[in-house]
Design a protein around this motif. Structure first.
Motif, PDB file in Angstrom:
ATOM      1  N   GLN A  71       0.368  11.622  -4.863  1.00 38.35           N
ATOM      2  CA  GLN A  71       0.749  12.285  -3.618  1.00 38.35           C
ATOM      3  C   GLN A  71      -0.214  13.457  -3.437  1.00 38.35           C
ATOM      4  O   GLN A  71      -0.080  14.499  -4.092  1.00 38.35           O
ATOM      5  N   LEU A  72      -1.205  13.264  -2.586  1.00 36.48           N
ATOM      6  CA  LEU A  72      -2.217  14.292  -2.344  1.00 36.48           C
ATOM      7  C   LEU A  72      -1.899  15.027  -1.054  1.00 36.48           C
ATOM      8  O   LEU A  72      -1.287  14.483  -0.133  1.00 36.48           O
ATOM      9  N   GLY A  73      -2.294  16.282  -1.006  1.00 29.82           N
ATOM     10  CA  GLY A  73      -1.951  17.110   0.135  1.00 29.82           C
ATOM     11  C   GLY A  73      -0.481  17.477   0.155  1.00 29.82           C
ATOM     12  O   GLY A  73       0.082  17.788   1.210  1.00 29.82           O
ATOM     13  N   GLY A 119      -0.448   7.369  -1.337  1.00 30.11           N
ATOM     14  CA  GLY A 119       0.725   7.709  -0.545  1.00 30.11           C
ATOM     15  C   GLY A 119       1.995   6.991  -0.959  1.00 30.11           C
ATOM     16  O   GLY A 119       2.946   6.915  -0.194  1.00 30.11           O
ATOM     17  N   ALA A 168     -12.001   8.729  -1.185  1.00 33.67           N
ATOM     18  CA  ALA A 168     -10.931   9.517  -1.808  1.00 33.67           C
ATOM     19  C   ALA A 168      -9.729   8.608  -2.054  1.00 33.67           C
ATOM     20  O   ALA A 168      -9.556   7.585  -1.414  1.00 33.67           O
ATOM     21  N   CYS A 218       1.022  14.806  -8.256  1.00 32.69           N
ATOM     22  CA  CYS A 218       0.859  15.411  -6.934  1.00 32.69           C
ATOM     23  C   CYS A 218      -0.116  16.580  -6.993  1.00 32.69           C
ATOM     24  O   CYS A 218      -0.316  17.198  -8.043  1.00 32.69           O
ATOM     25  N   ASP A 219      -0.737  16.856  -5.869  1.00 29.45           N
ATOM     26  CA  ASP A 219      -1.676  17.974  -5.780  1.00 29.45           C
ATOM     27  C   ASP A 219      -1.675  18.472  -4.346  1.00 29.45           C
ATOM     28  O   ASP A 219      -1.679  17.667  -3.399  1.00 29.45           O
ATOM     29  N   ARG A 220      -1.682  19.773  -4.183  1.00 26.43           N
ATOM     30  CA  ARG A 220      -1.659  20.329  -2.820  1.00 26.43           C
ATOM     31  C   ARG A 220      -2.984  20.091  -2.098  1.00 26.43           C
ATOM     32  O   ARG A 220      -3.031  20.124  -0.862  1.00 26.43           O
ATOM     33  N   ARG A 221      -4.054  19.860  -2.858  1.00 23.61           N
ATOM     34  CA  ARG A 221      -5.321  19.512  -2.225  1.00 23.61           C
ATOM     35  C   ARG A 221      -5.316  18.043  -1.810  1.00 23.61           C
ATOM     36  O   ARG A 221      -4.498  17.251  -2.283  1.00 23.61           O
ATOM     37  N   SER A 222      -6.259  17.688  -0.968  1.00 22.74           N
ATOM     38  CA  SER A 222      -6.313  16.325  -0.426  1.00 22.74           C
ATOM     39  C   SER A 222      -7.141  15.385  -1.294  1.00 22.74           C
ATOM     40  O   SER A 222      -7.478  14.277  -0.872  1.00 22.74           O
ATOM     41  N   HIS A 223      -7.473  15.800  -2.506  1.00 25.91           N
ATOM     42  CA  HIS A 223      -8.322  14.978  -3.370  1.00 25.91           C
ATOM     43  C   HIS A 223      -7.900  15.154  -4.819  1.00 25.91           C
ATOM     44  O   HIS A 223      -7.201  16.112  -5.178  1.00 25.91           O
ATOM     45  N   HIS A 252      -5.953   7.974  -1.735  1.00 23.52           N
ATOM     46  CA  HIS A 252      -4.768   8.403  -0.967  1.00 23.52           C
ATOM     47  C   HIS A 252      -3.738   7.280  -0.950  1.00 23.52           C
ATOM     48  O   HIS A 252      -3.433   6.712   0.096  1.00 23.52           O
TER      49      HIS A 252
END
Length: 736
Positions: free
Chosen positions: A574-576, A358, A354, A393-398, A356
């Motif tokens: 920016q994931l999650g 950050g 994935a 950005c996405d509120r999901r982790s992927h 990430h």
């Protein structure tokens, strides 16, 4: 196998031979002129089946140990060998299925069960023809049709004046010949009738007689059974024949045969007369020099026409076809597939990591909310073409949105949020996405479960024939049948109106009513007509779900495609991270929002209705679960709407398979805008509000509250970028 032995040691473990000796033992018989060795097990004739199986297993393991063979490739021509070989640790297991042996006379009762077990164990399966492939392709994830090839040079010697075999010299008149095993697959009655009707012809059959009693063979003065001959002797017999025949009975034993002798006869320059064997008709029926005849009278007439042919009238077209049918080509294909299996079995599954990063810069030109198709396409275009600094950005982790795929615990590539099949008629969209992925051709097919039947969906002629036990011959018949069922509706307003107007109430209830109620939580009479308009009805037998000009899956999956798309120095991920948590930081003068438009405005006018989904994922200890990727369940009593088996979509080869059950629900992540007039009216209020905020664009299925396919979202995103790039509007234009 003579080609495989060039770089591999080849042993052929043959069927057992009874012996009077009190112990089981092996005989080694090298094949003349090759390094291939035949292994012939001798088994005491009084042993019962368990003793024979145990004895054969011991002999096989002993042979492997004495020859220093560790983890061999096991190549099965018959499932009957699998019973005693199943425990051998193998580098790869091949099932070379040349015939439907279970349909042969005196087939062992255990054969079908052993074949099912072999199919579960096999890493790759070859079939001897197209019809056999069609019958078995749903049983394995790595199955390939490899019809008969031909050693053209071996048989073409006949055309150069090879002397005929001496035992043909005494036969008078035109010679009509066949070689091969003479068993229940041969139409003995037809042979008898042909010989009786044409006593001046000599009908010659070369080959062993098997599973037939002597009294079953027809007896005529001009009907000659010459017995078995070697492969090397066959051209000499062909040299003495005027016409080569294939008098196969049309029965269960011949339903899936693809006779190797067809191209051999043709390579020898002999016209061929055959009964209507499915693969012969499909592969050779349109060639000059090949005649298909179903009855004795037709067979005789076809032989007469064949006798009258001139070689120049038919051989050029035949030679053109034979040019692509060499055993070298077949060997290369088999060898490549075998090497792929061996490589796959020796390597661990690679899982796509994935993304990430950050990272967070001090300032951006654009913040994009949502890393699905719309957001990712716009991020890539703005960064690589527009030179903009982008925070995605996405509120999901992927990344990937609902198209996200990943390898599950078993190492099988699955779609976390249900099946996503890419299809489009836009070359521009294909060209754009092809920058980030190669493609695997894939045409989607769906079956619907109706009682104990699985029938094609959308409804087509095959669906009607299976459902009603009909024999509709053509599109006109299917159209007339559906017209007789249709119930005209004066004004088409709802989904129910559309379906009943086209196909009537009965088919509506069978396929649409229950499925739609489950899918949308509403009766079709409460939904806009556009919902069922997406699923057409066909009069032909085309069972593809989509008819787009381009249908394919990203070769390494959607996630890998998105990773390539977003691999740019000017894109930070920016994931999650929920946009609501960073909204007040004013990170950029421009926002592109691909989430629900009503959520952006804190549901000021009330929530827009969406339908959500829940999934139950399972991994099964079997290679295949269902014959196609998706099976729909229209029955309202079944809680899920469909089952997806992902290896159909991805083409992955794996000993196990992963499936998902799909459960529509009212609450959860928003998947589908619900198409009703009152919902469209509510969306228009939000769209008007959006127009008051030129610094924000709303894109994608959720941002524009539209039921888009993936390619439509990509097209919308590309169009939006083009408008943003116009000098006059710069980044100030709003997409409503």
């Amino acid at each position: 196998m003579s080609r495989f032995v060039r770089d591999r040691q080849v042993f052929i473990f043959e069927e057992q031979i009874p012996t009077d000796h009190h112990l089981a033992y092996l005989e080694y018989h090298p094949f003349d002129g090759t390094d291939i060795v035949a292994i012939r097990p001798r088994i005491p004739h009084w042993w019962d089946e368990p003793q024979r199986e145990a004895g054969l297993a011991h002999l096989l393991k002993t042979m492997l140990r004495l020859n220093g063979i560790v983890r061999p490739v096991l190549w099965f021509y018959s499932p009957m060998m699998f019973g005693f070989a199943r425990d051998v640790e193998a580098t790869a297991v091949v099932y070379d299925c040349m015939d439907e042996l279970a349909n042969f006379r005196f087939a062992p009762p255990r054969l079908k069960d052993l074949e099912a077990q072999l199919l579960e164990r096999a890493d790759v399966v070859f079939t001897g023809g197209q019809s056999l492939y069609a019958a078995k392709r749903h049983l394995h994830d790595n199955i390939h049709p490899l019809p008969s090839s031909v050693d053209v040079a071996h048989f073409a010697r006949v055309r150069s004046g090879m002397p005929p075999s001496a035992d043909l010299a005494a036969l008078s008149g035109p010679k009509i010949g066949f070689y091969g095993v003479i068993d229940e697959r041969i139409d003995l009655k037809l042979l008898d009738e042909v010989a009786a009707a044409r006593p001046e012809w000599s009908v010659v059959l070369v080959g062993p007689v098997a599973k037939l009693r002597p009294e079953e063979l027809p007896r005529r003065p001009n009907l000659h059974f010459l017995g078995q001959r070697s492969y090397g002797e066959l051209p000499a017999y062909l040299s003495g024949w005027d016409v080569a025949i294939m008098p196969f009975a049309i029965n269960d034993a011949t339903r899936f045969i693809s006779p190797t002798k067809t191209p051999e006869y043709l390579a020898a320059g002999k016209p061929v007369v055959s009964t209507p064997v499915v693969d012969v008709v499909a592969s050779y029926g349109d060639l000059p020099g090949v005649f298909i005849a179903a009855t004795a009278a037709e067979f005789i007439l076809a032989c007469e026409n064949a006798l009258a042919l001139k070689a120049s009238d038919w051989q050029p077209a035949v030679d053109e076809k034979l040019a692509g049918m060499s055993w070298d080509h077949t060997f290369d294909r088999m060898s490549d597939l075998l090497d792929q299996v061996i490589t796959s079995n020796s390597q661990p599954v690679l899982r796509t990591p994935a993304v990430h990063p950050g990272r967070r810069a001090d300032a951006y030109d654009v913040v994009i909310v949502g890393a699905g198709f719309a957001g990712s396409v716009l991020a890539e275009r703005l960064a690589s073409d527009g030179g903009k600094r982008v925070l995605l950005c996405d509120r999901r982790s992927h990344i990937g949105g609902n198209a996200y795929d990943h390898h599950d615990a078993a190492g099988i590539l699955v779609h976390k949020y249900g099946p996503h099949i890419f299809h489009t008629n836009s070359t521009d969209i294909v060209d754009y996405l092809s920058r980030f992925t190669e493609w695997r051709p894939y045409e989607h097919r769906v079956l619907a479960a109706v009682d104990d039947k699985r029938v094609p969906m959308p409804i087509n002629r095959t669906t009607l024939n299976l459902l009603y036990g009909l024999d509709l011959k053509d599109s006109s018949a299917a159209e007339e049948f559906l017209r007789s069922r249709a119930e005209p509706v004066a004004e088409l307003r709802t989904s129910r109106d559309v379906v009943i107007n086209q196909i009537g109430s009965e088919l509506y209830r069978t396929f649409f009513e229950g499925y739609t109620r489950k899918q949308w939580g509403l009766d079709p009479s409460q939904l806009d007509k556009a919902v069922t308009a997406r699923v057409p009805t066909r009069f032909c037998t085309d069972d593809r779900y989509f008819l787009d000009s381009f249908q394919a899956m990203p070769l390494n999956g959607y996630t890998a495609m998105f990773e390539n798309m977003l691999d740019h120095d000017r894109i930070d991920l920016q994931l999650g991270v929920d946009f609501a948590d960073i909204r007040r930081e004013n990170l950029a003068p421009r926002i592109i929002y691909t989430g629900p438009i009503d959520e952006y405005f804190d549901h000021r006018f009330g929530a827009l209705p969406y339908r959500s989904l829940a999934f139950k994922h399972e991994t099964l200890d079997q290679r295949r679960f269902q014959p196609v990727a998706v099976v729909n369940f229209p029955d309202e009593a079944v809680p899920y709407t469909r089952i997806t088996e992902y290896k159909h979509l991805t083409g992955q080869v794996h000993r196990q398979t992963s499936i998902s059950y799909e459960f529509p629900q009212e609450h959860g992540d928003p998947y589908y805008p619900i198409p009703r007039h009152e919902n469209a009216a509510l969306y228009k209020r939000y769209a008007a509000l959006a127009n008051e905020h030129p610094e924000v664009s709303f894109v994608g299925r959720l941002g524009t509250y539209r039921y888009y396919n993936m390619d439509q979202v990509v097209g919308q995103a590309l169009a939006h970028y083009r408008r943003m790039s116009q000098p006059a509007s710069a980044l100030a234009e709003v997409l409503s």
